[in-house]
Design a protein around this motif. Structure first.
Motif, mmCIF file in Angstrom:
data_model
loop_
_atom_site.group_PDB
_atom_site.id
_atom_site.type_symbol
_atom_site.label_atom_id
_atom_site.label_comp_id
_atom_site.label_asym_id
_atom_site.label_seq_id
_atom_site.Cartn_x
_atom_site.Cartn_y
_atom_site.Cartn_z
ATOM 1 N N UNK A 117 67.068 51.835 139.880
ATOM 2 C CA UNK A 117 67.196 50.841 138.814
ATOM 3 C C UNK A 117 67.972 49.618 139.302
ATOM 4 N N UNK A 118 69.106 49.852 139.955
ATOM 5 C CA UNK A 118 69.903 48.748 140.499
ATOM 6 C C UNK A 118 69.112 48.009 141.571
ATOM 7 N N UNK A 119 68.412 48.750 142.435
ATOM 8 C CA UNK A 119 67.608 48.130 143.482
ATOM 9 C C UNK A 119 66.526 47.230 142.919
ATOM 10 N N UNK A 120 65.856 47.673 141.860
ATOM 11 C CA UNK A 120 64.805 46.857 141.252
ATOM 12 C C UNK A 120 65.392 45.578 140.656
ATOM 13 N N UNK A 121 66.545 45.687 140.016
ATOM 14 C CA UNK A 121 67.197 44.502 139.444
ATOM 15 C C UNK A 121 67.558 43.508 140.542
ATOM 16 N N UNK A 122 68.099 44.011 141.649
ATOM 17 C CA UNK A 122 68.458 43.132 142.759
ATOM 18 C C UNK A 122 67.220 42.499 143.386
ATOM 19 N N UNK A 217 58.603 50.227 134.255
ATOM 20 C CA UNK A 217 57.344 50.019 134.957
ATOM 21 C C UNK A 217 56.255 50.851 134.314
ATOM 22 N N UNK A 218 54.998 50.419 134.483
ATOM 23 C CA UNK A 218 53.862 51.231 134.072
ATOM 24 C C UNK A 218 53.720 52.379 135.065
ATOM 25 N N UNK A 219 53.222 53.508 134.603
ATOM 26 C CA UNK A 219 53.107 54.678 135.470
ATOM 27 C C UNK A 219 52.244 54.387 136.693
ATOM 28 N N UNK A 220 51.197 53.546 136.550
ATOM 29 C CA UNK A 220 50.373 53.195 137.707
ATOM 30 C C UNK A 220 51.168 52.410 138.748
ATOM 31 N N UNK A 221 52.080 51.554 138.268
ATOM 32 C CA UNK A 221 52.955 50.831 139.191
ATOM 33 C C UNK A 221 53.879 51.800 139.924
ATOM 34 N N UNK A 222 54.345 52.820 139.182
ATOM 35 C CA UNK A 222 55.226 53.809 139.770
ATOM 36 C C UNK A 222 54.516 54.565 140.888
ATOM 37 N N UNK A 223 53.282 54.977 140.649
ATOM 38 C CA UNK A 223 52.511 55.685 141.670
ATOM 39 C C UNK A 223 52.234 54.773 142.863
#
Length: 230
Positions: A117-122, A217-223
């Motif tokens: 979560x922190x990594x995505x924000x950065x 995120x959307x699950x497809x983005x997660x995959x």
């Protein structure tokens, strides 16, 4: 985002895999200590130093080969020794000692979700360290989820098997314990024939969906992000 090289993938996976495996074992030893058995402590295994727990085959070689071939990544460390006779209530307490390992993986999975979560924000704010943190966090959630679910399978010597042996009446528990020498081969057979993936994948998909929700995120983005790690 460019594709990762094999070396970059190893770097991203290294810390999550090593600590997921070693802290799993430390948790067993810590629980045993609290319940009366000091064996792991006396043998110097209640340490966060991964070197004390690394099994060259299960901690390094197997996960590395599976990563290179894009397989179902899992591994193991040197088992922490537990002397059941030293426990205050050996049969009952062994269940708690066994559950401590998957419990540690659950806690680590939550930690790595926060790292992601922190990594995505950065990363969204253009900070260079954000992308490695994001992918290391995703790798951490994935490996800890696999180890938690895998170890809860009711097959001795996996933790789930030991819990079941603690619950079953004496004779049935003894019959189940006879499977233990063949447990690793049973697990390899399940993996080879694709049965292990069929058992674990539905639960892993639920965990990935939860992680996607945490990351907004959307699950497809997660995959898509996870697929970049294989």
């Amino acid at each position: 985002m460019a594709e990762f090289t094999l070396i970059q993938k190893f770097i991203i996976w290294a810390i999550p895999v090593i600590f997921a495996i070693t802290l799993h074992e430390v948790a067993h030893g810590w629980a045993a200590l609290k319940l009366g058995d000091r064996t792991a402590q006396m043998m110097g295994r209640l340490t966060l130093n991964p070197v004390k727990h690394v099994d060259p085959l299960g901690t390094l070689l197997i996960p590395g080969v599976l990563l290179m071939v894009g397989g179902f990544i899992f591994g193991w460390a040197k088992p922490v020794p537990v002397t059941a006779q030293n426990l205050r209530s050996p049969k009952q307490d062994m269940a708690w000692v066994a559950l401590a390992g998957p419990g540690a993986n659950l806690v680590m999975g939550i930690f790595w979700a926060l790292v992601a979560k922190v990594g995505l924000m950065l990363a969204n704010n253009g900070v260079s360290v954000g992308e490695p943190m994001l992918f290391m966090g995703i790798a951490g959630v994935w490996i800890n989820a696999i180890l938690m679910l895998l170890n809860l399978l009711p097959i001795p010597p996996l933790d789930g098997g030991r819990v079941l042996m603690s619950i079953l009446p004496g004779r049935w528990s003894w019959q189940l314990s006879r499977i233990e020498p063949y447990g690793f081969f049973i697990l390899l057979g399940l993996l080879f024939f694709g049965i292990l993936g069929l058992i674990l994948m539905p639960m892993l998909q639920v965990i990935l969906a939860m992680l996607a929700s945490v990351l907004s995120l959307h699950i497809d983005q997660m995959f898509g992000l996870l697929n970049r790690l294989f």
